[in-house]
Design a protein around this motif. Structure first.
Motif, PDB file in Angstrom:
ATOM      1  N   PRO A  52     -48.080  70.533  95.841  1.00  0.00           N
ATOM      2  CA  PRO A  52     -46.839  69.849  95.501  1.00  0.00           C
ATOM      3  C   PRO A  52     -46.457  68.733  96.478  1.00  0.00           C
ATOM      4  N   HIS A  53     -47.137  68.644  97.608  1.00  0.00           N
ATOM      5  CA  HIS A  53     -46.809  67.608  98.593  1.00  0.00           C
ATOM      6  C   HIS A  53     -47.222  66.224  98.114  1.00  0.00           C
ATOM      7  N   GLN A  54     -48.511  66.019  97.849  1.00  0.00           N
ATOM      8  CA  GLN A  54     -48.976  64.711  97.386  1.00  0.00           C
ATOM      9  C   GLN A  54     -50.092  64.847  96.345  1.00  0.00           C
ATOM     10  N   SER A  55     -50.085  65.954  95.643  1.00  0.00           N
ATOM     11  CA  SER A  55     -50.984  66.202  94.508  1.00  0.00           C
ATOM     12  C   SER A  55     -52.469  66.281  94.856  1.00  0.00           C
ATOM     13  N   SER A  56     -52.786  66.571  96.105  1.00  0.00           N
ATOM     14  CA  SER A  56     -54.190  66.813  96.460  1.00  0.00           C
ATOM     15  C   SER A  56     -54.593  68.172  95.903  1.00  0.00           C
ATOM     16  N   LYS A  57     -55.880  68.414  95.778  1.00  0.00           N
ATOM     17  CA  LYS A  57     -56.353  69.694  95.268  1.00  0.00           C
ATOM     18  C   LYS A  57     -56.485  70.684  96.422  1.00  0.00           C
ATOM     19  N   ILE A  58     -55.919  71.857  96.231  1.00  0.00           N
ATOM     20  CA  ILE A  58     -56.037  72.931  97.214  1.00  0.00           C
ATOM     21  C   ILE A  58     -57.413  73.558  97.039  1.00  0.00           C
ATOM     22  N   THR A  59     -58.158  73.648  98.130  1.00  0.00           N
ATOM     23  CA  THR A  59     -59.541  74.113  98.033  1.00  0.00           C
ATOM     24  C   THR A  59     -59.876  75.255  98.995  1.00  0.00           C
ATOM     25  N   GLU A  60     -58.912  75.707  99.777  1.00  0.00           N
ATOM     26  CA  GLU A  60     -59.229  76.674 100.818  1.00  0.00           C
ATOM     27  C   GLU A  60     -58.350  77.918 100.736  1.00  0.00           C
ATOM     28  N   VAL A  61     -58.986  79.094 100.632  1.00  0.00           N
ATOM     29  CA  VAL A  61     -58.292  80.385 100.657  1.00  0.00           C
ATOM     30  C   VAL A  61     -58.483  80.959 102.046  1.00  0.00           C
ATOM     31  N   GLU A  62     -57.373  81.401 102.657  1.00  0.00           N
ATOM     32  CA  GLU A  62     -57.426  82.004 103.998  1.00  0.00           C
ATOM     33  C   GLU A  62     -56.670  83.328 103.965  1.00  0.00           C
ATOM     34  N   GLY A  63     -57.341  84.409 103.566  1.00  0.00           N
ATOM     35  CA  GLY A  63     -56.684  85.720 103.507  1.00  0.00           C
ATOM     36  C   GLY A  63     -55.565  85.727 102.483  1.00  0.00           C
ATOM     37  N   GLU A  64     -54.323  85.887 102.952  1.00  0.00           N
ATOM     38  CA  GLU A  64     -53.159  85.983 102.073  1.00  0.00           C
ATOM     39  C   GLU A  64     -52.492  84.632 101.823  1.00  0.00           C
ATOM     40  N   THR A  65     -53.159  83.542 102.203  1.00  0.00           N
ATOM     41  CA  THR A  65     -52.601  82.205 102.008  1.00  0.00           C
ATOM     42  C   THR A  65     -53.678  81.257 101.474  1.00  0.00           C
ATOM     43  N   VAL A  66     -53.218  80.098 100.995  1.00  0.00           N
ATOM     44  CA  VAL A  66     -54.117  79.003 100.644  1.00  0.00           C
ATOM     45  C   VAL A  66     -53.658  77.775 101.411  1.00  0.00           C
ATOM     46  N   ARG A  67     -54.612  76.894 101.716  1.00  0.00           N
ATOM     47  CA  ARG A  67     -54.318  75.702 102.508  1.00  0.00           C
ATOM     48  C   ARG A  67     -54.780  74.458 101.765  1.00  0.00           C
ATOM     49  N   CYS A  68     -53.909  73.457 101.772  1.00  0.00           N
ATOM     50  CA  CYS A  68     -54.291  72.137 101.287  1.00  0.00           C
ATOM     51  C   CYS A  68     -54.874  71.408 102.488  1.00  0.00           C
ATOM     52  N   THR A  69     -56.139  71.100 102.446  1.00  0.00           N
ATOM     53  CA  THR A  69     -56.799  70.497 103.601  1.00  0.00           C
ATOM     54  C   THR A  69     -56.446  69.021 103.798  1.00  0.00           C
ATOM     55  N   SER A  70     -55.786  68.402 102.835  1.00  0.00           N
ATOM     56  CA  SER A  70     -55.408  66.988 103.000  1.00  0.00           C
ATOM     57  C   SER A  70     -54.340  66.807 104.076  1.00  0.00           C
ATOM     58  N   HIS A  71     -53.313  67.680 104.074  1.00  0.00           N
ATOM     59  CA  HIS A  71     -52.221  67.534 105.045  1.00  0.00           C
ATOM     60  C   HIS A  71     -51.839  68.868 105.686  1.00  0.00           C
ATOM     61  N   ASN A  72     -52.674  69.903 105.472  1.00  0.00           N
ATOM     62  CA  ASN A  72     -52.510  71.216 106.102  1.00  0.00           C
ATOM     63  C   ASN A  72     -51.269  71.989 105.691  1.00  0.00           C
ATOM     64  N   SER A  73     -50.795  71.804 104.474  1.00  0.00           N
ATOM     65  CA  SER A  73     -49.729  72.670 103.967  1.00  0.00           C
ATOM     66  C   SER A  73     -50.336  74.022 103.637  1.00  0.00           C
ATOM     67  N   VAL A  74     -49.596  75.096 103.958  1.00  0.00           N
ATOM     68  CA  VAL A  74     -50.060  76.455 103.734  1.00  0.00           C
ATOM     69  C   VAL A  74     -49.057  77.153 102.812  1.00  0.00           C
ATOM     70  N   PHE A  75     -49.594  77.924 101.835  1.00  0.00           N
ATOM     71  CA  PHE A  75     -48.759  78.587 100.851  1.00  0.00           C
ATOM     72  C   PHE A  75     -49.081  80.070 100.779  1.00  0.00           C
ATOM     73  N   SER A  76     -48.055  80.881 100.560  1.00  0.00           N
ATOM     74  CA  SER A  76     -48.218  82.323 100.406  1.00  0.00           C
ATOM     75  C   SER A  76     -48.770  82.648  99.028  1.00  0.00           C
TER      76      SER A  76
END
Length: 127
Positions: free
Chosen positions: A72-96
């Motif tokens: 939702p930050h700048q419409s990049s594709k989230i590609t990384e799962v880290e345990g109980e979260t996912v990370r958008c590698t474009s700007h490092n936003s992390v979501f539960s």
């Protein structure tokens, strides 16, 4: 000088054509979005998998959630799962994965949640 052999466009014909075009646009916009199907056993408990345009999570055994992979930050594709979260590698936003909320910014809005439908041993997800 070239003259047209077509009949003049009446008001009724113009309105009918306009209404048909508008109806087609509305139906296209309201059409179903993308869907994916996956075996429930492929989704790890306490984590997630990314399939197509979806993040499919199982925060607790038997509880499934689906989110869009579009950050939702700048419409990049989230590609990384880290345990109980996912990370958008474009700007490092992390979501539960439990509710899609922002754990770490710069994103301020949560992930877009989809729907999960259990079909036997499979999950069908859509936005």
């Amino acid at each position: 000088m070239v003259t047209s052999q077509l009949p003049p466009c009446s008001r009724r014909l113009f309105l009918l054509g306009s209404a048909t075009t508008f109806a087609g646009a509305v139906l296209a916009a309201c059409g179903s979005g993308p869907t994916e199907e996956i075996a429930a056993t492929d989704v790890p408990v306490g984590s997630a998998v990314i399939v197509g345009d979806f993040i499919i999570a199982q925060p607790q055994r038997g509880q499934y959630r689906a989110y869009s992979t579009t950050c939702p930050h700048q419409s990049s594709k989230i590609t990384e799962v880290e345990g109980e979260t996912v990370r958008c590698t474009s700007h490092n936003s992390v979501f539960s994965l439990s509710d899609g909320s922002v754990v770490e910014g710069p994103a301020r809005s949560p992930l877009t949640e989809g729907t999960v439908e259990e079909k036997g041993t499979n999950l069908s997800v859509s936005l």
